[in-house]
Design a protein around this motif. Structure first.
Motif, short mmCIF file in Angstrom:
data_model
loop_
_atom_site.label_atom_id
_atom_site.label_comp_id
_atom_site.label_asym_id
_atom_site.label_seq_id
_atom_site.Cartn_x
_atom_site.Cartn_y
_atom_site.Cartn_z
N LYS A 144 58.05 26.26 -19.67
CA LYS A 144 59.18 26.03 -18.76
C LYS A 144 60.44 25.67 -19.54
O LYS A 144 61.53 26.15 -19.23
CB LYS A 144 58.83 24.89 -17.79
N LYS A 145 60.28 24.82 -20.54
CA LYS A 145 61.43 24.40 -21.34
C LYS A 145 62.03 25.58 -22.10
O LYS A 145 63.25 25.78 -22.15
CB LYS A 145 61.01 23.30 -22.31
N ALA A 148 63.90 28.08 -19.70
CA ALA A 148 65.22 27.57 -19.32
C ALA A 148 66.20 27.69 -20.49
O ALA A 148 67.35 28.09 -20.31
CB ALA A 148 65.11 26.12 -18.86
N TRP A 149 65.74 27.37 -21.67
CA TRP A 149 66.58 27.45 -22.87
C TRP A 149 67.03 28.88 -23.13
O TRP A 149 68.17 29.15 -23.48
CB TRP A 149 65.78 26.91 -24.05
N ARG A 151 67.28 31.31 -20.82
CA ARG A 151 68.15 31.84 -19.76
C ARG A 151 69.60 31.43 -19.95
O ARG A 151 70.51 32.20 -19.71
CB ARG A 151 67.65 31.35 -18.39
N ASN A 152 69.82 30.18 -20.36
CA ASN A 152 71.20 29.71 -20.52
C ASN A 152 71.19 28.52 -21.46
O ASN A 152 71.09 27.38 -21.03
CB ASN A 152 71.79 29.32 -19.16
N SER A 153 71.28 28.79 -22.73
CA SER A 153 71.15 27.71 -23.71
C SER A 153 72.36 26.78 -23.71
O SER A 153 72.30 25.72 -24.31
CB SER A 153 70.93 28.30 -25.10
N ASN A 156 71.04 24.49 -20.72
CA ASN A 156 69.66 24.02 -20.87
C ASN A 156 69.36 23.80 -22.35
O ASN A 156 68.92 24.70 -23.05
CB ASN A 156 68.69 25.05 -20.28
#
Length: 219
Positions: A144-145, A148-149, A151-153, A156
């Protein structure tokens, strides 16, 4: 990154199956001083501790099926490490610094080392219980982490990533010693029992607390 996430999830699926094969009905009772479902850096650099109640018997660590499946998983985990090495080539400078500061490679290498150690019959039953517990937690949080990272660092951040070596274990000598512990925090066994019906991502500790029957009234 998409291939890394796929490889990580495939590795975790096999790791869960391997844990089920190893535990074979073993009920593991434990409590922690940190939140299992949302592991964050400990305040003041304190150590993450898991207290585990000892049990009379442990599963066989030398079952042929367990060893064979662990050897297959070790190969898959090695490929996951390789996928991460490919991802490193495409990270921006800021992303590379985040990955290095969180030691992101450590969980991938840890899965490979853990499964190879099972295949080579190098671990005790207690050590396997410990490693399966933390591996299950990593598998529940890391994909999950990472997703998210990826998709949009900018929004996130990677921040803290739990590693196998981040947790220390203490074994209670008896069930009574275990239940007398009062300074534990996080989702304790009692709290998990109250949350029954919710998905349990840790898999190998989903054992409802058995309450002692109330004493009968005199007369």
């Amino acid at each position: 990154m998409a291939r890394l996430l796929t490889a990580l999830r495939d590795t975790c699926i096999d790791l869960y199956a391997l844990g089920d094969e190893f535990h074979d009905g073993l009920a593991v009772r434990y409590n922690t001083n940190f939140n299992l479902f949302h592991p964050e850096p400990m305040p003041g650099g304190a150590q993450r501790i898991v207290m585990i109640a000892d049990v009379p018997t442990y599963p066989d660590t030398n079952k042929p099926k367990l060893i064979a499946e662990a050897a297959k998983l070790a190969d898959k985990a090695d490929k996951t490490v390789h996928q991460y090495e490919i991802v490193q080539l495409y990270l921006t400078e800021d992303e590379a610094k985040e990955a290095e500061s969180s030691n992101l490679v450590s969980p991938f290498e840890g899965f490979a080392l853990f499964s190879a150690s099972i295949a080579n019959q190098e671990l005790s039953s207690r050590r396997m219980v410990e490693a399966f517990l933390v591996s299950g937690l990593i598998c529940n949080t890391l994909p999950k982490k990472l997703a998210a990272w990826f998709r949009n660092s900018d929004d996130n951040k990677l921040d803290y990533v739990l590693r196998l070596e981040d947790v220390q274990f203490q074994w209670a000598k008896s069930e009574q010693d275990f239940w007398l512990i009062r300074d534990r925090r996080g989702p304790s066994l009692e709290e998990r029992d109250e949350m029954r019906g919710l998905p349990n991502p840790l898999r190998w500790n989903n054992v409802p607390v058995q309450q002692a029957p109330a004493p009968k009234a005199a007369g």
